[in-house]
Design a protein around this motif. Structure first.
Motif, PDB file in Angstrom:
ATOM      1  N   VAL A   5       0.864  -1.180   0.000  1.00  0.00           N
ATOM      2  CA  VAL A   5       0.000   0.000   0.000  1.00  0.00           C
ATOM      3  C   VAL A   5       0.902   1.232   0.000  1.00  0.00           C
ATOM      4  CG1 VAL A   5      -1.765   1.294   1.244  1.00  0.00           C
ATOM      5  CG2 VAL A   5      -1.819  -1.217   1.271  1.00  0.00           C
ATOM      6  N   ILE A   6       0.631   2.141  -0.927  1.00  0.00           N
ATOM      7  CA  ILE A   6       1.389   3.392  -0.979  1.00  0.00           C
ATOM      8  C   ILE A   6       0.444   4.502  -0.528  1.00  0.00           C
ATOM      9  CG2 ILE A   6       2.571   5.053  -2.456  1.00  0.00           C
ATOM     10  CD1 ILE A   6       3.445   2.707  -4.212  1.00  0.00           C
ATOM     11  N   LEU A  17      -3.184   4.521  -2.396  1.00  0.00           N
ATOM     12  CA  LEU A  17      -3.497   3.770  -3.608  1.00  0.00           C
ATOM     13  C   LEU A  17      -4.072   2.410  -3.194  1.00  0.00           C
ATOM     14  CD1 LEU A  17      -0.289   4.346  -5.787  1.00  0.00           C
ATOM     15  CD2 LEU A  17      -2.532   5.388  -6.103  1.00  0.00           C
ATOM     16  N   GLU A  18      -4.749   1.790  -4.147  1.00  0.00           N
ATOM     17  CA  GLU A  18      -5.269   0.447  -3.883  1.00  0.00           C
ATOM     18  C   GLU A  18      -4.096  -0.500  -3.656  1.00  0.00           C
ATOM     19  OE1 GLU A  18      -7.811  -2.836  -6.339  1.00  0.00           O
ATOM     20  OE2 GLU A  18      -8.305  -0.741  -6.655  1.00  0.00           O
TER      21      GLU A  18
END
Length: 136
Positions: A5-6, A17-18
């Protein structure tokens, strides 16, 4: 696991982000190489020797193989060496010989060849003596 995960954040909010994953795939296997120029002539009573040269770009172990091995020769599958000494009974052409190398998954083959076994050529008889001119 949820994956990677970012996220980015300032002092007021966080946005992500997803989640995603990364899969590492090993490189595809490449075929081994083989080289060599076998002699296509052998002589009765004399050692014939051909050494194929193989290598694998992925450093996989290699094994050599032969089809059409002449009855008068031995083949070493660990080294790619073809050697033997033909006899008078072997005079004439062999069948097609095919030498290949394999890394256990892919195979590469040298161009097929045959060997012409030739008889021993006896030495030419000595030339007759040349008559000497009579001296006066």
């Amino acid at each position: 696991s949820p994956g990677i995960v970012i996220s980015v954040s300032d002092s007021k909010a966080t946005v992500s982000l997803e989640a995603f994953t990364i899969t590492v795939v090993p490189p595809a296997n490449r075929p081994p190489s083989i080289a060599g120029s076998p002699s296509t002539t052998a002589i009765v009573g004399q050692l014939y020797l051909f050494q194929a040269s193989g290598a694998d770009p992925d450093a996989d172990p290699i094994v050599y193989d032969i089809l059409g091995n002449p009855r008068w020769a031995e083949f070493d599958s660990a080294t790619g060496r073809l050697q033997g000494t033909p006899t008078n009974a072997d005079v004439g052409p062999t069948g097609l010989i095919s030498i290949s190398v394999s890394d256990g998954r892919l195979r590469t083959t040298l161009q097929a060849f045959s060997i012409q076994v030739q008889p021993i050529i006896p030495p030419a008889p000595p030339a007759p003596p040349v008559p000497r001119a009579a001296e006066p």
